[in-house]
Write an enzyme that holds these catalytic residues in place. Structure first.
Site, PDB file in Angstrom:
ATOM      1  N   TYR A 156       0.616  -6.298  -9.208  1.00 26.65           N
ATOM      2  CA  TYR A 156      -0.731  -6.053  -8.453  1.00 26.65           C
ATOM      3  C   TYR A 156      -1.890  -6.449  -9.251  1.00 26.65           C
ATOM      4  CZ  TYR A 156      -4.269  -2.587  -6.251  1.00 26.65           C
ATOM      5  OH  TYR A 156      -5.223  -2.199  -5.809  1.00 26.65           O
ATOM      6  N   LYS A 160      -5.070  -8.780  -8.278  1.00 27.51           N
ATOM      7  CA  LYS A 160      -6.471  -8.488  -8.270  1.00 27.51           C
ATOM      8  C   LYS A 160      -7.468  -9.179  -9.455  1.00 27.51           C
ATOM      9  CE  LYS A 160      -6.016  -5.535  -4.979  1.00 27.51           C
ATOM     10  NZ  LYS A 160      -6.771  -5.585  -3.647  1.00 27.51           N
TER      11      LYS A 160
HETATM   12  P1  NAP Z   1      -4.489   1.977   2.088  1.00 32.46           P
HETATM   13  O1  NAP Z   1      -5.007   3.389   2.430  1.00 32.46           O
HETATM   14  O2  NAP Z   1      -3.116   2.092   1.819  1.00 32.46           O
HETATM   15  O3  NAP Z   1      -4.772   0.878   3.263  1.00 32.46           O
HETATM   16  C1  NAP Z   1      -4.576  -0.180   3.247  1.00 32.46           C
HETATM   17  C2  NAP Z   1      -4.902  -1.107   4.388  1.00 32.46           C
HETATM   18  O4  NAP Z   1      -4.602  -2.477   4.255  1.00 32.46           O
HETATM   19  C3  NAP Z   1      -4.517  -0.641   5.650  1.00 32.46           C
HETATM   20  O5  NAP Z   1      -5.520  -0.403   6.744  1.00 32.46           O
HETATM   21  C4  NAP Z   1      -3.326  -1.442   6.077  1.00 32.46           C
HETATM   22  O6  NAP Z   1      -3.274  -1.433   7.608  1.00 32.46           O
HETATM   23  C5  NAP Z   1      -3.972  -2.783   5.477  1.00 32.46           C
HETATM   24  N1  NAP Z   1      -3.021  -3.735   5.357  1.00 32.46           N
HETATM   25  C6  NAP Z   1      -1.783  -3.741   4.601  1.00 32.46           C
HETATM   26  N2  NAP Z   1      -1.080  -4.777   4.638  1.00 32.46           N
HETATM   27  C7  NAP Z   1      -1.984  -5.634   5.627  1.00 32.46           C
HETATM   28  C8  NAP Z   1      -1.766  -6.878   6.163  1.00 32.46           C
HETATM   29  N3  NAP Z   1      -0.758  -7.518   5.896  1.00 32.46           N
HETATM   30  N4  NAP Z   1      -2.552  -7.520   7.231  1.00 32.46           N
HETATM   31  C9  NAP Z   1      -3.613  -6.693   7.275  1.00 32.46           C
HETATM   32  N5  NAP Z   1      -3.888  -5.518   6.943  1.00 32.46           N
HETATM   33  C10 NAP Z   1      -3.101  -4.945   6.078  1.00 32.46           C
HETATM   34  O7  NAP Z   1      -5.332   1.450   0.894  1.00 32.46           O
HETATM   35  P2  NAP Z   1      -6.683   1.567   0.066  1.00 32.46           P
HETATM   36  O8  NAP Z   1      -6.609   2.307  -1.037  1.00 32.46           O
HETATM   37  O9  NAP Z   1      -7.901   1.969   1.145  1.00 32.46           O
HETATM   38  O10 NAP Z   1      -6.978   0.080  -0.206  1.00 32.46           O
HETATM   39  C11 NAP Z   1      -7.769  -0.794   0.092  1.00 32.46           C
HETATM   40  C12 NAP Z   1      -8.053  -1.861  -0.678  1.00 32.46           C
HETATM   41  O11 NAP Z   1      -8.690  -1.391  -1.942  1.00 32.46           O
HETATM   42  C13 NAP Z   1      -6.858  -2.617  -1.275  1.00 32.46           C
HETATM   43  O12 NAP Z   1      -7.094  -4.088  -1.191  1.00 32.46           O
HETATM   44  C14 NAP Z   1      -6.394  -1.809  -2.704  1.00 32.46           C
HETATM   45  O13 NAP Z   1      -5.873  -2.833  -3.621  1.00 32.46           O
HETATM   46  C15 NAP Z   1      -7.816  -1.881  -3.178  1.00 32.46           C
HETATM   47  N6  NAP Z   1      -8.087  -0.917  -4.151  1.00 32.46           N
HETATM   48  C16 NAP Z   1      -7.742   0.564  -3.843  1.00 32.46           C
HETATM   49  C17 NAP Z   1      -7.922   1.548  -4.865  1.00 32.46           C
HETATM   50  C18 NAP Z   1      -7.357   2.956  -4.572  1.00 32.46           C
HETATM   51  O14 NAP Z   1      -7.837   3.724  -5.550  1.00 32.46           O
HETATM   52  N7  NAP Z   1      -7.314   3.519  -3.377  1.00 32.46           N
HETATM   53  C19 NAP Z   1      -8.355   1.283  -6.105  1.00 32.46           C
HETATM   54  C20 NAP Z   1      -8.766  -0.092  -6.389  1.00 32.46           C
HETATM   55  C21 NAP Z   1      -8.774  -0.914  -5.375  1.00 32.46           C
HETATM   56  P3  NAP Z   1      -1.837  -1.114   8.361  1.00 32.46           P
HETATM   57  O15 NAP Z   1      -2.365  -0.139   9.275  1.00 32.46           O
HETATM   58  O16 NAP Z   1      -1.555  -2.198   9.265  1.00 32.46           O
HETATM   59  O17 NAP Z   1      -0.878  -0.799   7.557  1.00 32.46           O
END
Ligand code: NAP
Length: 248
Positions: A156, A160
């Site tokens: 991961y 990133k």
């Molecule tokens: P999340 O709640 O798990 O949501 C992930 C989203 O990505 C969902 O809408 C999912 O859609 C979509 N997705 C996954 N695989 C996909 C694919 N192959 N094609 C199109 N859409 C896809 O995650 P989140 O926490 O909001 O994270 C969003 C971003 O922020 C990610 O890149 C993550 O690495 C980054 N991030 C998150 C955090 C944190 O603490 N949460 C911290 C740093 C960075 P489906 O409905 O299709 O599953």
């Protein structure tokens, strides 16, 4: 400030979490938002319905960012149909945690395919559509883990960190066309991705955050909105930390 009236924005992975909050924030400023998802059809429809109810413009479009041909065709079709594409927020991402010695090639490949290759495919198709207009905004959602590394997140963190290299390279490549490319590096945000943490790990995480709490998704959406706006016209190649002071 941050008026996006008449602009078209694509937010990948907007059915939940940070992507959803970003889609809602962009739509609230007047953008026509493409709410992308891969699996969460009902959730994406709910996001769109909420935006429409509030008088905004949005539609759900399915494509799996790991499938580059499908993704690039979908983005080209959106730009053609709506006659423009102004903003890409490459947010879709997954995390499959585990120590290196337990890391399976399949998990490594999946994270590379979605988090890195998927984001690049989205940028490639979007920038093609932005070139003629000589104007565009690309924002990658990276992570603090891409800057610091993290035990148990080798793959991961690699994806990133790579996105930061992509951001800085594309910023240089397309500056002359007035397309800005930036990244945000969120810290700990309350979404489906982080909800499963055991209580002890949760407490340790909070202890490491000077602001003393996790963030809500809208607290990442707001800095993304800024980067997407006309007001950020001189910001490119930047990495905007949204981590509560965890890394300064
Ligand atoms: P999340 O709640 O798990 O949501 C992930 C989203 O990505 C969902 O809408 C999912 O859609 C979509 N997705 C996954 N695989 C996909 C694919 N192959 N094609 C199109 N859409 C896809 O995650 P989140 O926490 O909001 O994270 C969003 C971003 O922020 C990610 O890149 C993550 O690495 C980054 N991030 C998150 C955090 C944190 O603490 N949460 C911290 C740093 C960075 P489906 O409905 O299709 O599953």
């Amino acid at each position: 400030m941050f008026d996006l009236t008449g602009q078209v924005a694509i937010v990948t992975g907007a059915s939940r979490g940070i992507g959803r909050a970003t889609a809602e924030a962009l739509a609230a400023q007047g953008a026509h938002v493409i709410v992308n998802y891969a699996r969460g059809e009902a959730q994406a429809a709910e996001v769109v319905a909420g935006i429409l109810e509030r008088g905004g413009k949005a539609e759900a479009v399915r494509f799996d960012v790991a499938q580059s041909a499908e993704t690039e065709a979908a983005i080209a079709a959106i730009a053609k149909r709506l006659g423009r594409l102004d903003i890409l927020v490459a947010n879709a991402g997954i995390a499959i945690d585990g120590l290196l010695i337990q890391l399976k090639d399949e998990a490594l490949e999946q994270q590379l395919a979605i988090n890195l290759r998927g984001a690049i495919a989205c940028a490639r198709a979007s920038i093609k559509a932005m070139l003629k207009a000589r104007r565009g905004r690309v924002i990658f959602v990276s992570s603090v883990v891409g800057e610091t590394g993290n035990a148990g997140q080798v793959a991961y963190a690699a994806t990133k960190a790579a996105l930061l290299g992509v951001t800085k390279s594309l910023a240089k490549e397309y500056a002359k066309r007035n397309i800005t490319v930036n990244a945000v590096t969120p810290g700990w945000i309350e979404t489906d991705m982080t909800r499963e943490l055991p209580p002890a790990a949760r407490e340790a995480m909070i202890a490491a955050i000077p602001l003393g709490r996790a963030a809500a998704p809208r607290e990442v959406a707001a800095p993304i909105l800024f980067l997407a706006s006309d007001e950020a016209s001189y910001v490119t190649g930047a990495v905007l930390r949204v981590n509560g002071g965890m890394l300064t």
